[in-house]
Design an enzyme around this catalytic site. Sequence first.
Site, short mmCIF file in Angstrom:
data_model
loop_
_atom_site.label_atom_id
_atom_site.label_comp_id
_atom_site.label_asym_id
_atom_site.label_seq_id
_atom_site.Cartn_x
_atom_site.Cartn_y
_atom_site.Cartn_z
N TYR A 1 -4.07 -7.42 16.18
CA TYR A 1 -4.09 -6.48 15.05
C TYR A 1 -5.30 -5.55 15.16
O TYR A 1 -5.18 -4.33 15.02
CB TYR A 1 -4.12 -7.29 13.75
CG TYR A 1 -4.09 -6.49 12.48
CD1 TYR A 1 -2.90 -5.95 11.99
CD2 TYR A 1 -5.25 -6.28 11.75
CE1 TYR A 1 -2.88 -5.23 10.81
CE2 TYR A 1 -5.23 -5.56 10.56
CZ TYR A 1 -4.05 -5.04 10.09
OH TYR A 1 -4.03 -4.32 8.92
N ILE B 1 0.83 -1.21 0.00
CA ILE B 1 0.00 0.00 0.00
C ILE B 1 0.86 1.26 0.00
O ILE B 1 0.58 2.23 -0.72
CB ILE B 1 -0.96 -0.02 1.22
CG1 ILE B 1 -2.02 -1.12 1.03
CG2 ILE B 1 -1.61 1.35 1.41
CD1 ILE B 1 -2.94 -1.31 2.22
#
Length: 249
Positions: A158, A19
């Site tokens: 996460y 990304i």
Amino acid sequence: MADRLKDKVAIITGGVAGIGLGVAECYVREGAKVVLTANHNVDGGKKAVAQFGDDKALFVQMDVATEEGWNKVIKETIAKFGKLDILVNNAGIGGDGSPIENMSLDNWNKVINVNLTGNFLGVKAAINAMKDTNGGHGSIINVSSVAGLVGLPMAPDYSASKGGTRMFSHAVALSLAQRKIDIRVNSVHPGWIDTSIVPEQAKAAILQTIPVGHMGEPKDIGEICVYLGSEESKYANGAEFTVDGGVRA
Ligand code: NAD
């Protein structure tokens, strides 16, 4: 399109792959100078600088979870490009996938240190650099996740880190705005984007959960980061921008 980020200087952590590289490609296309960081991927850094040109890009090897790393990247950014306009806090790691009752404290700390503490250190360093070099003006984009909006059962560590980033962004945006400091802070929440962070063995199952039927590509996140880094988004502050192929619809 071009020049939406003309003359702006942006630090993009983890900007040499996935990304982050997609964000960097969009940023350079729009006229920005980019400082790309990674903790290990030096080859990726060299390749990205060669792709964009030495006059438009700088690679700095650093660990986002350390203050030394941030001192280094800010110093090298100012030395090369003279100021800081934008921080894209993108670097991040996945969890180890253990069920929560088996998860080690070491693993938990690692994910929180990179994904959440790394964001804190980056935001702090960037605000000071924007005050010192850019008249206290700038835009900070924290790359969270859809997993920061809803729980990801395979990765509670996460999800906790990304949910933390989300509320950290809200609080910092308010703190700055209430003190009339012209630095905006927003979070971006990608859904599944086809990069190395997505576990290969989970891809088939993941595809079943995406309404549009495919994963996104890094530039899908790059384009929202162009908007948030540019003056076009001057009234967007403390907000969440989801780009997920309809997962949260
Ligand atoms: P990736 O593994 O391809 O890239 C992560 C980048 O972060 C790498 O360039 C790596 O060098 C860098 N990095 C990791 N630890 C670092 C550290 N301690 N210091 C400096 N750099 C470090 O993964 P990606 O998918 O491109 O992920 C980018 C961001 O997007 C992450 O924050 C991730 O959590 C988030 N995200 C990804 C997805 C997805 O489906 N790919 C979905 C939601 C959110």
